[in-house]
Design an enzyme around this catalytic site. Structure first.
Site, PDB file in Angstrom:
ATOM      1  N   PRO A  11       0.831  -1.201   0.000  1.00 19.08           N
ATOM      2  CA  PRO A  11       0.000   0.000   0.000  1.00 19.08           C
ATOM      3  C   PRO A  11       0.871   1.259   0.000  1.00 19.08           C
ATOM      4  CG  PRO A  11      -0.635  -1.497   1.772  1.00 19.08           C
ATOM      5  CD  PRO A  11       0.657  -1.985   1.215  1.00 19.08           C
ATOM      6  N   LYS A  62      -1.870  -5.703   5.739  1.00 21.57           N
ATOM      7  CA  LYS A  62      -0.548  -5.895   5.142  1.00 21.57           C
ATOM      8  C   LYS A  62       0.509  -5.612   6.208  1.00 21.57           C
ATOM      9  CE  LYS A  62      -2.166  -6.177   0.826  1.00 21.57           C
ATOM     10  NZ  LYS A  62      -2.025  -7.296  -0.045  1.00 21.57           N
TER      11      LYS A  62
END
Length: 112
Positions: A2, A34
């Site tokens: 991200p 994540k």
């Protein structure tokens, strides 16, 4: 990975941004699911931004992720990241716009 890219009209020259980077990284990793070491945060201050016809503190941000994005995640990102910007840079949550993009969604609709 991200990537959270923030542009604001707030002058950040005299501001300690370490807490912002830490809070944003932890929040994004937690919300999207994540690892923190995969999260990138980019912050640009003193950008010419007009929101609602005035130049009071405001921010535009984009978050791009390879998977992990759905409607609930989007809502959580907007609320959480808006609060982090408000707490760190006095940008009202009502003057923050977040564009969310999941790169894996494009392949679901691609005709290639």
């Amino acid at each position: 990975m991200p990537c959270f890219n923030v542009s604001t009209n707030v002058n950040l020259d005299e501001v300690d941004t370490a807490l912002f980077f830490s809070e944003a990284t932890k929040a994004i990793a937690s919300i999207i699911g994540k690892p923190e070491n995969f999260v990138m945060v980019v912050l640009k201050g003193s950008v010419n931004i007009s929101f609602g016809g005035n130049k009071e503190p405001a921010a535009f941000a984009e978050i791009v992720s390879m998977g992990g994005i759905n409607s609930d995640v989007k809502r959580n990102l907007i609320a959480t990241l808006g609060t982090i910007l408000q707490n760190n840079f006095s940008i009202p949550r009502t003057r923050f716009f977040l564009k969310v993009y999941d790169t894996t969604m494009a392949s679901k609709f691609s005709k290639l």
